[in-house]
Motif scaffolding. Structure first.
Motif, PDB file in Angstrom:
ATOM      1  N   ARG A 139      28.813  52.383  26.969  1.00  0.00           N
ATOM      2  CA  ARG A 139      28.309  51.372  27.890  1.00  0.00           C
ATOM      3  C   ARG A 139      28.937  50.003  27.606  1.00  0.00           C
ATOM      4  O   ARG A 139      29.336  49.286  28.526  1.00  0.00           O
ATOM      5  N   THR A 140      29.035  49.661  26.327  1.00  0.00           N
ATOM      6  CA  THR A 140      29.596  48.358  25.972  1.00  0.00           C
ATOM      7  C   THR A 140      31.092  48.296  26.270  1.00  0.00           C
ATOM      8  O   THR A 140      31.590  47.288  26.789  1.00  0.00           O
ATOM      9  N   VAL A 141      31.820  49.363  25.949  1.00  0.00           N
ATOM     10  CA  VAL A 141      33.264  49.388  26.244  1.00  0.00           C
ATOM     11  C   VAL A 141      33.497  49.312  27.750  1.00  0.00           C
ATOM     12  O   VAL A 141      34.360  48.569  28.229  1.00  0.00           O
ATOM     13  N   LEU A 142      32.695  50.047  28.497  1.00  0.00           N
ATOM     14  CA  LEU A 142      32.819  50.020  29.955  1.00  0.00           C
ATOM     15  C   LEU A 142      32.533  48.630  30.504  1.00  0.00           C
ATOM     16  O   LEU A 142      33.305  48.085  31.312  1.00  0.00           O
ATOM     17  N   GLY A 143      31.442  48.020  30.038  1.00  0.00           N
ATOM     18  CA  GLY A 143      31.025  46.743  30.594  1.00  0.00           C
ATOM     19  C   GLY A 143      31.799  45.548  30.099  1.00  0.00           C
ATOM     20  O   GLY A 143      31.836  44.509  30.764  1.00  0.00           O
ATOM     21  N   SER A 144      32.444  45.661  28.944  1.00  0.00           N
ATOM     22  CA  SER A 144      33.108  44.498  28.360  1.00  0.00           C
ATOM     23  C   SER A 144      34.628  44.551  28.434  1.00  0.00           C
ATOM     24  O   SER A 144      35.292  43.540  28.185  1.00  0.00           O
ATOM     25  N   LEU A 145      35.190  45.710  28.779  1.00  0.00           N
ATOM     26  CA  LEU A 145      36.646  45.826  28.829  1.00  0.00           C
ATOM     27  C   LEU A 145      37.128  46.633  30.028  1.00  0.00           C
ATOM     28  O   LEU A 145      37.923  46.144  30.830  1.00  0.00           O
ATOM     29  N   THR A 146      36.616  47.853  30.182  1.00  0.00           N
ATOM     30  CA  THR A 146      37.113  48.728  31.247  1.00  0.00           C
ATOM     31  C   THR A 146      36.884  48.127  32.628  1.00  0.00           C
ATOM     32  O   THR A 146      37.780  48.142  33.481  1.00  0.00           O
ATOM     33  N   MET A 147      35.690  47.587  32.861  1.00  0.00           N
ATOM     34  CA  MET A 147      35.389  46.996  34.159  1.00  0.00           C
ATOM     35  C   MET A 147      36.302  45.808  34.456  1.00  0.00           C
ATOM     36  O   MET A 147      36.630  45.525  35.608  1.00  0.00           O
ATOM     37  N   MET A 148      36.726  45.105  33.414  1.00  0.00           N
ATOM     38  CA  MET A 148      37.679  44.011  33.565  1.00  0.00           C
ATOM     39  C   MET A 148      38.998  44.542  34.123  1.00  0.00           C
ATOM     40  O   MET A 148      39.603  43.938  35.026  1.00  0.00           O
ATOM     41  N   MET A 149      39.436  45.666  33.604  1.00  0.00           N
ATOM     42  CA  MET A 149      40.686  46.273  34.060  1.00  0.00           C
ATOM     43  C   MET A 149      40.558  46.772  35.493  1.00  0.00           C
ATOM     44  O   MET A 149      41.493  46.624  36.292  1.00  0.00           O
ATOM     45  N   TYR A 150      39.406  47.345  35.829  1.00  0.00           N
ATOM     46  CA  TYR A 150      39.183  47.787  37.203  1.00  0.00           C
ATOM     47  C   TYR A 150      39.322  46.613  38.175  1.00  0.00           C
ATOM     48  O   TYR A 150      39.977  46.716  39.216  1.00  0.00           O
ATOM     49  N   GLY A 151      38.668  45.500  37.842  1.00  0.00           N
ATOM     50  CA  GLY A 151      38.695  44.344  38.720  1.00  0.00           C
ATOM     51  C   GLY A 151      40.092  43.775  38.900  1.00  0.00           C
ATOM     52  O   GLY A 151      40.501  43.418  40.012  1.00  0.00           O
ATOM     53  N   ALA A 152      40.828  43.685  37.802  1.00  0.00           N
ATOM     54  CA  ALA A 152      42.195  43.166  37.874  1.00  0.00           C
ATOM     55  C   ALA A 152      43.081  44.079  38.704  1.00  0.00           C
ATOM     56  O   ALA A 152      43.892  43.620  39.520  1.00  0.00           O
ATOM     57  N   HIS A 153      42.913  45.373  38.516  1.00  0.00           N
ATOM     58  CA  HIS A 153      43.714  46.335  39.269  1.00  0.00           C
ATOM     59  C   HIS A 153      43.452  46.203  40.759  1.00  0.00           C
ATOM     60  O   HIS A 153      44.379  46.203  41.581  1.00  0.00           O
ATOM     61  N   ALA A 154      42.167  46.074  41.116  1.00  0.00           N
ATOM     62  CA  ALA A 154      41.800  45.941  42.528  1.00  0.00           C
ATOM     63  C   ALA A 154      42.373  44.665  43.130  1.00  0.00           C
ATOM     64  O   ALA A 154      42.845  44.661  44.274  1.00  0.00           O
ATOM     65  N   ALA A 155      42.347  43.578  42.368  1.00  0.00           N
ATOM     66  CA  ALA A 155      42.873  42.311  42.870  1.00  0.00           C
ATOM     67  C   ALA A 155      44.383  42.367  43.064  1.00  0.00           C
ATOM     68  O   ALA A 155      44.921  41.822  44.040  1.00  0.00           O
ATOM     69  N   LEU A 156      45.075  43.026  42.153  1.00  0.00           N
ATOM     70  CA  LEU A 156      46.530  43.089  42.237  1.00  0.00           C
ATOM     71  C   LEU A 156      47.012  43.839  43.474  1.00  0.00           C
ATOM     72  O   LEU A 156      48.131  43.599  43.944  1.00  0.00           O
ATOM     73  N   GLU A 157      46.182  44.723  44.017  1.00  0.00           N
ATOM     74  CA  GLU A 157      46.557  45.414  45.250  1.00  0.00           C
ATOM     75  C   GLU A 157      46.835  44.429  46.380  1.00  0.00           C
ATOM     76  O   GLU A 157      47.598  44.723  47.300  1.00  0.00           O
ATOM     77  N   HIS A 158      46.213  43.256  46.307  1.00  0.00           N
ATOM     78  CA  HIS A 158      46.381  42.246  47.354  1.00  0.00           C
ATOM     79  C   HIS A 158      47.250  41.075  46.903  1.00  0.00           C
ATOM     80  O   HIS A 158      48.003  40.518  47.699  1.00  0.00           O
ATOM     81  N   LEU A 159      47.145  40.703  45.629  1.00  0.00           N
ATOM     82  CA  LEU A 159      47.874  39.535  45.147  1.00  0.00           C
ATOM     83  C   LEU A 159      49.372  39.792  44.996  1.00  0.00           C
ATOM     84  O   LEU A 159      50.188  38.930  45.324  1.00  0.00           O
ATOM     85  N   LEU A 160      49.737  40.967  44.504  1.00  0.00           N
ATOM     86  CA  LEU A 160      51.162  41.245  44.308  1.00  0.00           C
ATOM     87  C   LEU A 160      51.944  41.294  45.619  1.00  0.00           C
ATOM     88  O   LEU A 160      53.039  40.713  45.703  1.00  0.00           O
ATOM     89  N   PRO A 161      51.430  41.943  46.661  1.00  0.00           N
ATOM     90  CA  PRO A 161      52.184  41.952  47.922  1.00  0.00           C
ATOM     91  C   PRO A 161      52.393  40.554  48.510  1.00  0.00           C
ATOM     92  O   PRO A 161      53.418  40.294  49.150  1.00  0.00           O
ATOM     93  N   GLN A 162      51.430  39.645  48.286  1.00  0.00           N
ATOM     94  CA  GLN A 162      51.594  38.294  48.829  1.00  0.00           C
ATOM     95  C   GLN A 162      52.351  37.377  47.875  1.00  0.00           C
ATOM     96  O   GLN A 162      52.715  36.261  48.223  1.00  0.00           O
ATOM     97  N   GLY A 163      52.560  37.850  46.647  1.00  0.00           N
ATOM     98  CA  GLY A 163      53.356  37.087  45.683  1.00  0.00           C
ATOM     99  C   GLY A 163      52.708  35.835  45.159  1.00  0.00           C
ATOM    100  O   GLY A 163      53.383  34.897  44.725  1.00  0.00           O
ATOM    101  N   SER A 164      51.359  35.807  45.136  1.00  0.00           N
ATOM    102  CA  SER A 164      50.664  34.629  44.623  1.00  0.00           C
ATOM    103  C   SER A 164      49.230  34.992  44.279  1.00  0.00           C
ATOM    104  O   SER A 164      48.692  35.995  44.760  1.00  0.00           O
ATOM    105  N   GLY A 165      48.598  34.149  43.447  1.00  0.00           N
ATOM    106  CA  GLY A 165      47.198  34.361  43.110  1.00  0.00           C
ATOM    107  C   GLY A 165      46.921  34.161  41.637  1.00  0.00           C
ATOM    108  O   GLY A 165      47.834  34.028  40.814  1.00  0.00           O
ATOM    109  N   ARG A 166      45.628  34.135  41.317  1.00  0.00           N
ATOM    110  CA  ARG A 166      45.167  33.950  39.945  1.00  0.00           C
ATOM    111  C   ARG A 166      44.112  34.992  39.617  1.00  0.00           C
ATOM    112  O   ARG A 166      43.217  35.264  40.419  1.00  0.00           O
TER     113      ARG A 166
END
Length: 214
Positions: A139-166
């Motif tokens: 639970r702690t690994v999921l909530g403190s690290l894995t979920m972070m990676m999920y969120g970043a991965h989801a964001a990159l689906e949109h940020l990388l094609p547009q070539g900008s973002g934080r």
């Protein structure tokens, strides 16, 4: 260009300094008017809603993502009323890969774009490590690290094609120092530091900056 052909400023990287902001006021630097931001873990009384309020107060439209819809709905209404920006509630369990990607996609569609992704997931089980169960650790690994990676991965689906973002990953001082009763959590936050550093190195050349906040 060979190293011998570059002057000292190029060798030191000084030619990459953000000189375009020298003539700007601090208030201009903090102005996020027109930017679109997603904040996870934003329904409660903690850091997520504070981040959403600060972004909105700087002019950004925000999507608030959380596991309990009435909570993010309430926060979104408060933010719209207080700051006069667009704030949308998005329901998602950030521990679910498909829900995370759907939530970021829905946020982008509702806001009309995506510029900033704030990864603020929290699920922590504290106490002596030897008393932890497998579920406590998972639970702690999921909530403190894995979920972070999920969120970043989801964001990159949109940020990388547009070539900008934080992408902003919320870490903790525990990622660098020892804290009793938080061995798994602090280890995960050390992982967040490594994840942030490596992802930043990987995507910076494609226009996306990845930053960590402790």
């Amino acid at each position: 260009m060979d190293a011998d052909d570059r002057d000292w400023s190029q060798l030191l990287g000084l030619d990459r300094l953000p000189n375009h902001i020298i003539g700007m006021r601090v208030s201009e630097l903090l102005d996020l008017t027109g930017r679109k931001a997603v904040v996870t873990g934003a329904g409660g009384d903690g850091l997520g809603q504070a981040i959403a309020n600060r972004l909105a107060g700087s002019g950004a439209d925000v999507a608030l993502v959380g596991r309990t819809f009435w909570k993010v709905e309430k926060r979104a209404a408060e933010i719209e009323k207080r700051w006069g920006v667009k704030a949308v509630p998005i329901l998602a369990d950030m521990s679910d890969w498909d829900q995370v990607h759907r939530a970021v996609r829905e946020s982008r569609d509702a806001l009309g774009g995506l510029d900033i992704m704030v990864n603020n997931p929290v699920m922590v089980v504290g106490g002596p490590f030897e008393k932890h169960t497998k579920d406590d650790i998972d639970r702690t690994v999921l909530g403190s690290l894995t979920m972070m990676m999920y969120g970043a991965h989801a964001a990159l689906e949109h940020l990388l094609p547009q070539g900008s973002g934080r992408i902003l990953n919320i870490g903790a001082v525990g990622g660098r120092i020892q804290q009793k009763g938080l061995t798994v959590y602090c280890s995960c936050k050390a992982g967040v530091i490594g994840f942030t550093r490596n992802l930043a190195h990987e995507v910076a050349s494609r226009g996306v900056n990845v930053l960590g906040v402790a």
